[in-house]
Scaffold this motif. Structure first.
Motif, mmCIF file in Angstrom:
data_model
loop_
_atom_site.group_PDB
_atom_site.id
_atom_site.type_symbol
_atom_site.label_atom_id
_atom_site.label_comp_id
_atom_site.label_asym_id
_atom_site.label_seq_id
_atom_site.Cartn_x
_atom_site.Cartn_y
_atom_site.Cartn_z
ATOM 1 N N ARG A 1 -27.033 22.647 13.891
ATOM 2 C CA ARG A 1 -27.168 21.611 14.921
ATOM 3 C C ARG A 1 -28.563 21.526 15.510
ATOM 4 O O ARG A 1 -28.946 20.509 16.038
ATOM 5 N N GLY B 1 -21.149 6.534 16.309
ATOM 6 C CA GLY B 1 -20.398 7.483 17.120
ATOM 7 C C GLY B 1 -20.044 8.756 16.384
ATOM 8 O O GLY B 1 -19.198 9.525 16.846
ATOM 9 N N TRP B 2 -20.687 9.010 15.262
ATOM 10 C CA TRP B 2 -20.385 10.203 14.465
ATOM 11 C C TRP B 2 -21.167 11.415 14.928
ATOM 12 O O TRP B 2 -20.779 12.542 14.672
ATOM 13 N N LYS C 1 -23.561 13.047 18.269
ATOM 14 C CA LYS C 1 -24.014 12.976 19.659
ATOM 15 C C LYS C 1 -25.317 13.766 19.736
ATOM 16 O O LYS C 1 -25.463 14.807 19.107
ATOM 17 N N THR D 1 -19.301 14.527 16.369
ATOM 18 C CA THR D 1 -18.179 14.154 17.222
ATOM 19 C C THR D 1 -16.901 14.293 16.398
ATOM 20 O O THR D 1 -16.958 14.441 15.169
ATOM 21 N N PRO D 2 -15.729 14.216 17.021
ATOM 22 C CA PRO D 2 -14.490 14.239 16.233
ATOM 23 C C PRO D 2 -14.448 13.112 15.193
ATOM 24 O O PRO D 2 -14.026 13.336 14.056
ATOM 25 N N SER D 3 -14.933 11.925 15.549
ATOM 26 C CA SER D 3 -14.953 10.848 14.552
ATOM 27 C C SER D 3 -15.982 11.145 13.465
ATOM 28 O O SER D 3 -15.797 10.756 12.304
#
Length: 116
Positions: free
Chosen positions: A23, A52-53, A55, A73-75
Motif C-alpha cells: 500500500r 471507487g476501487w 482510496k 476498497t471493498p469494491s
C-alpha cells in the motif's frame, strides 16, 4: 499471426494486485514494477480511484513532502477478483493456443526429417 491486444483492464488488475501487496509504494516504484511510465500509472490510478476501487490517504513525511498510501476498497477487492478471473481465462486460452501451435510445429519438424 499477431498476438491479440491485451484488454485495457489488465493494467488495472496489475495495479490493484500490487497495491494490495504494498500500500505504501509510490507511483515511480509502481511504474517500475509494472514496466510502464509514471504518467501511465498516474492516469490509471486516477481511473481506479474514480471508480471507487482505491482510496488514497495522504500524509506528511519528515522531509516535508506529501506521501500517499493507496488502499483497496471493498469494491476494489471485488473488482480485483473479477479482473483476475478474466485475466486467468485469457491466459488459459493463450496457453491452449500455444500448445496447439507447438504440437503442429512438432509434427511439421517430424514430417520434414529426411528418411535414410
Amino acid at each position: 499471426m499477431t498476438d491479440p491486444k491485451p484488454p485495457e483492464n489488465e493494467l488495472d488488475y496489475a495495479i490493484l494486485r500490487q497495491l494490495e501487496a504494498d500500500r505504501s509504494g509510490n507511483q515511480r516504484d509502481l511504474a517500475r514494477h509494472l514496466g510502464v511510465s509514471v504518467g501511465k500509472i498516474n492516469y490509471c490510478l486516477r481511473a481506479v480511484i474514480d471508480r471507487g476501487w482505491v482510496k488514497v490517504n495522504n500524509f506528511r513525511r519528515a522531509d516535508n513532502k506529501l506521501a500517499y498510501a493507496y488502499l483497496l476498497t471493498p469494491s476494489g477487492a471485488r473488482a480485483k477478483v473479477r479482473l483476475a478471473r478474466a485475466f486467468l481465462e485469457r491466459k488459459e486460452r493463450e496457453f491452449e493456443h500455444l500448445q496447439q501451435e507447438i504440437s503442429a510445429l512438432r509434427q511439421e519438424v517430424h514430417s520434414d526429417q529426411p528418411t535414410e
